[in-house]
Design an enzyme around this catalytic site. Structure first.
Site, mmCIF file in Angstrom:
data_model
loop_
_atom_site.group_PDB
_atom_site.id
_atom_site.type_symbol
_atom_site.label_atom_id
_atom_site.label_comp_id
_atom_site.label_asym_id
_atom_site.label_seq_id
_atom_site.Cartn_x
_atom_site.Cartn_y
_atom_site.Cartn_z
ATOM 1 N N GLY A 1 0.915 -1.328 0.067
ATOM 2 C CA GLY A 1 -0.099 -0.083 0.295
ATOM 3 C C GLY A 1 0.905 1.210 -0.001
ATOM 4 O O GLY A 1 0.283 2.469 0.161
ATOM 5 N N GLN A 2 2.104 1.325 -0.087
ATOM 6 C CA GLN A 2 2.831 2.418 -0.172
ATOM 7 C C GLN A 2 2.285 3.365 -1.247
ATOM 8 O O GLN A 2 2.215 2.893 -2.360
ATOM 9 C CB GLN A 2 4.200 2.278 -0.442
ATOM 10 C CG GLN A 2 5.082 1.734 1.113
ATOM 11 C CD GLN A 2 4.994 0.159 0.923
ATOM 12 O OE1 GLN A 2 4.293 -0.444 0.360
ATOM 13 N NE2 GLN A 2 6.090 -0.443 1.858
ATOM 14 N N LYS A 3 2.534 4.668 -0.936
ATOM 15 C CA LYS A 3 1.977 5.460 -2.003
ATOM 16 C C LYS A 3 2.784 5.353 -3.303
ATOM 17 O O LYS A 3 1.980 5.450 -4.352
ATOM 18 C CB LYS A 3 2.390 7.085 -1.632
ATOM 19 C CG LYS A 3 1.475 7.843 -2.208
ATOM 20 C CD LYS A 3 1.426 9.344 -1.443
ATOM 21 C CE LYS A 3 0.198 10.065 -1.889
ATOM 22 N NZ LYS A 3 -0.254 10.963 -0.696
ATOM 23 N N THR A 4 4.034 4.898 -3.338
ATOM 24 C CA THR A 4 4.660 4.908 -4.629
ATOM 25 C C THR A 4 4.121 3.723 -5.660
ATOM 26 O O THR A 4 4.184 3.825 -6.727
ATOM 27 C CB THR A 4 6.194 4.584 -4.289
ATOM 28 O OG1 THR A 4 6.245 3.782 -3.427
ATOM 29 C CG2 THR A 4 7.024 6.030 -4.149
ATOM 30 N N ILE A 5 3.681 2.747 -4.837
ATOM 31 C CA ILE A 5 3.226 1.420 -5.613
ATOM 32 C C ILE A 5 1.660 1.443 -5.751
ATOM 33 O O ILE A 5 0.925 0.522 -6.549
ATOM 34 C CB ILE A 5 3.670 0.073 -5.255
ATOM 35 C CG1 ILE A 5 3.467 0.167 -3.674
ATOM 36 C CG2 ILE A 5 5.221 0.163 -5.477
ATOM 37 C CD1 ILE A 5 3.594 -1.393 -3.167
#
Ligand code: G3D
Length: 181
Positions: A67-71
């Site tokens: 769920g990290q913003k970058t992915i």
């Protein structure tokens, strides 16, 4: 066509469930807890994990996507043929409720998720002072969702409480929707 495929898979008692949420919400811990795996060694999901859980005679293929913003922009790659979306919310993360609402709203606009039911797991409710179901309903504006059948279930991946209740709703809802008993 998609609904025919869905029906065929439901007859095989197989469901595809996408588990999403902001990073650190507890997605991986939930999957591990449901599978009775050791939860002391959870590390952040960078790619994705697929686990098959046997639940009430159904095979639940759960895709736990990081769920990290970058992915988050890659979430789209996993939408195909999704029967249910489980949106995991960290009940202790008051600072990111707005972020959480915006991401969820974006997902619900996705055409390929149109037929999926939505389960909101309000996780980490074992922590004192965490947000209540009502707070999250308002924070995420769940009552405004008219496009998907949804349900919110407060739970804890650490104690295991209510995880079965949530998955039970997912299975029942998919069956009801397809008139299959
Ligand atoms: P993610 O897969 O959504 O990114 P993880 O989240 O499953 O990796 O969990 C993130 C952190 O939250 C982990 O702690 C994990 O132990 C904790 N956590 C998950 N579910 C619960 C819960 O129900 N209650 C509590 N109290 N904590 C939970 P660490 O310390 O390893 O980062």
């Amino acid at each position: 066509m998609l609904s025919i495929l869905r029906k065929a898979r439901l007859k095989d008692k197989e469901m595809r469930i996408l588990m999403l949420g902001l990073d650190n919400a507890g997605k991986t811990t939930i999957v591990k807890r449901v599978m009775n795996e050791d939860i002391s060694t959870v590390s952040p999901t960078l790619g994705f994990i697929i686990k098959t859980i046997d639940f009430q005679g159904y095979k639940l293929n759960i895709w736990d996507v990081g769920g990290q913003k970058t992915i988050r922009s890659y979430w789209k790659n996993y939408f195909e043929k999704t029967d249910a979306l489980i949106w995991v919310v960290d009940a202790t993360d008051r600072l990111r409720v707005d972020d959480c609402r915006v991401e969820l709203r974006g997902l619900l606009l996705e055409e390929r998720l149109a037929g999926a039911s939505l389960l909101v797991f309000l996780n980490k409710t074992d922590v004192a002072g965490c947000m209540t179901e009502e707070e999250i309903k308002q924070g995420l504006e769940l009552d405004r969702i008219m496009t998907h059948r949804w349900m919110i279930v407060p739970c804890s991946a650490v104690t295991g409480s209510n995880l079965d209740k949530g998955l039970g709703w997912v299975v029942q809802d998919a069956r009801d929707r397809l008139f299959l008993y």
